[in-house]
Write an enzyme that holds these catalytic residues in place. Structure first.
Site, PDB file in Angstrom:
ATOM      1  N   PRO A 153     -61.298 -10.349  -2.274  1.00  0.00           N
ATOM      2  CA  PRO A 153     -60.713 -11.676  -2.519  1.00  0.00           C
ATOM      3  C   PRO A 153     -61.248 -12.295  -3.804  1.00  0.00           C
ATOM      4  O   PRO A 153     -62.455 -12.307  -4.053  1.00  0.00           O
ATOM      5  CB  PRO A 153     -61.153 -12.481  -1.292  1.00  0.00           C
ATOM      6  CG  PRO A 153     -61.317 -11.466  -0.226  1.00  0.00           C
ATOM      7  CD  PRO A 153     -61.834 -10.227  -0.912  1.00  0.00           C
ATOM      8  N   CYS A 154     -60.336 -12.800  -4.618  1.00  0.00           N
ATOM      9  CA  CYS A 154     -60.727 -13.247  -5.954  1.00  0.00           C
ATOM     10  C   CYS A 154     -60.924 -14.750  -6.056  1.00  0.00           C
ATOM     11  O   CYS A 154     -61.413 -15.236  -7.072  1.00  0.00           O
ATOM     12  CB  CYS A 154     -59.677 -12.808  -6.974  1.00  0.00           C
ATOM     13  SG  CYS A 154     -58.030 -13.501  -6.668  1.00  0.00           S
ATOM     14  N   GLN A 155     -60.564 -15.519  -5.010  1.00  0.00           N
ATOM     15  CA  GLN A 155     -60.627 -16.972  -5.140  1.00  0.00           C
ATOM     16  C   GLN A 155     -62.031 -17.473  -5.467  1.00  0.00           C
ATOM     17  O   GLN A 155     -62.209 -18.456  -6.172  1.00  0.00           O
ATOM     18  CB  GLN A 155     -60.133 -17.650  -3.864  1.00  0.00           C
ATOM     19  CG  GLN A 155     -58.659 -17.437  -3.592  1.00  0.00           C
ATOM     20  CD  GLN A 155     -58.418 -16.249  -2.689  1.00  0.00           C
ATOM     21  OE1 GLN A 155     -59.174 -15.288  -2.692  1.00  0.00           O
ATOM     22  NE2 GLN A 155     -57.359 -16.319  -1.904  1.00  0.00           N
ATOM     23  N   PHE A 157     -64.114 -16.324  -7.421  1.00  0.00           N
ATOM     24  CA  PHE A 157     -64.459 -16.152  -8.823  1.00  0.00           C
ATOM     25  C   PHE A 157     -63.370 -16.638  -9.774  1.00  0.00           C
ATOM     26  O   PHE A 157     -63.522 -16.541 -10.979  1.00  0.00           O
ATOM     27  CB  PHE A 157     -64.733 -14.675  -9.111  1.00  0.00           C
ATOM     28  CG  PHE A 157     -65.801 -14.096  -8.242  1.00  0.00           C
ATOM     29  CD1 PHE A 157     -67.104 -14.556  -8.338  1.00  0.00           C
ATOM     30  CD2 PHE A 157     -65.510 -13.108  -7.326  1.00  0.00           C
ATOM     31  CE1 PHE A 157     -68.099 -14.032  -7.533  1.00  0.00           C
ATOM     32  CE2 PHE A 157     -66.492 -12.585  -6.516  1.00  0.00           C
ATOM     33  CZ  PHE A 157     -67.795 -13.049  -6.622  1.00  0.00           C
TER      34      PHE A 157
END
Length: 476
Positions: A153-155, A157
């Site tokens: 999950p990229c949220q 960063f």
């Protein structure tokens, strides 16, 4: 569970649907599951279980499954954080077929099985050991794994988020993923993430151990997450290279930038991905692909799309393909934007029509959000589901499960197929010891500088050692 019975019981169906018998009886009473009553007992035809699409519509979630065949391909690959399988389909095109997918979102799990019904499927990787993962992939404890691949999950960063890094719960899943890589010991691991991972803050001992400097201020802590990731992988015996890649340079009709880490167990320093396209046609490469190339043959009456509020359509009707709020008449700009004009940056996502003769901007999870509008070049509507899928390069027969907003989210979060294909081709050559193609010298992989492992390490060391005299030095 046996499915060769003449009839199935409520309990059999409940197991398959991962729900209670009471809920199954309610579905039967509501007519959503065809059944017959024999005395006081409901019986169901086993054929109900052969239609996944119908089955998924009546199930809240689906259970994990062990891979349904035992054949082991030449390249053994496992996929994590699989979503709608954009990255997976990309590496499939290169000849790598993942034996297992990992995903927690119920609709995406159903999308996975609609398209790859025999694949092994698990949920939250925090709940599975390396031994469990092998069991669901249907491979032995001794089977060598060639590739572990995934985009955590990229949220946590994202530059659009609060940048909490590993202090965010979602950031911790990133660390779990690294733990699983080190436990499974694949020959190669590929990790995909957003640009924000390069400068995300994290207070960690690695900075002081490596540089003799303990960060104290937020500015000094920038890059701590990246350094922590690299140290964990390197201490685990992996050589790591990474770069920020624009998917348009690999044939995608979309300007989407993602960091890709290549981790090699045997000390091999993996070169950067060789591009297939260039913005201006330099380096002997064809120019970027455009929106027109992938959308021009779609029929308007077959498009399914969300809608813009009528008060915003007023302004879209004043704009042409490739334009945004700054192209509105001067006297209309404040009326359209209001206080948002005081926001920093170019605000290029407001009232944005996609251009025909260039790649699309990065697809988002909702094309109707005011700051990230994605309006059709000519039509007064957002990009449709079919157009989203074409821009992300999914084949037209790829199935997505869920309501419209869920499908937009799945497609918007996917990795463009062309970038996945480039990654897959690199891995195939690595595993088979083929000669690797190298990118042209001085090729601009993205619009940013200091985004590869070599330059960013040097700059990070320089920043940390000289932060007292150069407090404003940036590296990403």
């Amino acid at each position: 569970m046996e499915t060769n019975k003449q009839y199935l019981s409520v309990e059999d169906i409940s197991f398959k649907l991962n729900c209670t018998p009471q809920y199954t009886r309610k579905l039967i009473r509501d007519g959503k599951i065809p059944a017959e009553q024999v005395g006081k007992t409901w019986v169901i035809n086993p054929e109900v279980l052969n239609d996944n699409e119908t089955l998924f519509k009546i199930s809240k979630d689906i259970p994990d499954q062990v891979r349904k065949n035992s054949d082991v391909p030449n390249i053994v690959a496992l996929s994590f954080f699989s979503g709608a399988m954009g990255l997976d389909y990309g590496i499939e095109k290169a000849g790598i077929h993942p034996l297992l997918a990992s995903e927690i979102e119920p609709n995406a799990r159903k999308t996975i099985l609609l398209n790859r019904p025999n694949i092994g499927l698990i949920g939250d990787i925090n709940n599975y050991s390396a031994k469990d993962i092998r069991k669901f992939a249907n491979i032995s404890e001794k089977q060598e794994i060639d590739l572990v691949i995934g985009g955590p999950p990229c949220q946590a960063f994202s530059t659009a988020g609060q940048r909490k890094g590993f202090q965010d719960k979602r950031g911790n899943v990133f660390l779990t993923f690294i733990d699983r890589i080190l436990e499974l010991r694949p020959k190669f691991a590929v990790i995909e993430n957003v640009r924000g991972i390069l400068s995300a803050p994290f207070e960690c001992e690695e900075m002081e151990k490596r540089f003799g400097f303990a960060p104290k201020t937020p500015e000094e802590k920038k890059g701590g997450a990246l350094l922590y990731i690299l140290n964990k992988l390197e201490e685990g015996g992996y050589t790591v290279t990474f770069n920020l890649y624009n998917a348009a340079n690999y044939g995608a009709p979309q300007k989407r930038e993602r960091v890709v880490f290549f981790c090699s167990r045997d000390g091999e320093k993996v070169p950067y991905l060789p591009p297939t396209n260039d913005e201006f046609g330099n380096f002997g490469l064809p120019k970027w692909r455009t929106v027109r190339e992938v959308l021009s043959d779609l029929k308007e009456d077959e498009q399914k799309a969300m809608k813009f509020p009528e008060k915003r359509l007023k302004y879209f009707r004043m704009l042409k393909a490739g334009q945004y709020w700054k192209h509105l008449p001067q006297e209309v700009q404040y009326e359209a934007m209001g206080e948002k004009l005081k926001l920093g940056g170019g605000k290029t996502g407001f009232f944005r029509r996609v251009g025909w003769d260039e790649p699309s901007p990065t697809l988002v999870t909702d094309p109707t959000m005011p700051a990230t509008d994605l309006c059709h070049p000519d039509k007064d509507r957002p990009l449709s589901i079919q157009e989203y899928a074409r821009i992300q390069e999914f084949p037209d027969d790829w199935k997505f499960f869920g309501e419209m907003k869920d499908v937009y989210k799945q497609i918007g979060n996917a990795v463009p197929i062309s970038l996945g294909f480039a990654i897959g081709k690199q891995v195939v050559k690595l595993v088979s010891s083929q000669e690797l193609d190298l990118p042209p010298v001085n090729f601009p992989f993205s619009r940013y500088t200091y985004t590869d492992d070599v330059s960013i390490k040097k700059l990070m060391q320089k920043r940390l050692q000289k932060i007292a005299t150069q407090p404003e030095l940036e590296f990403a």
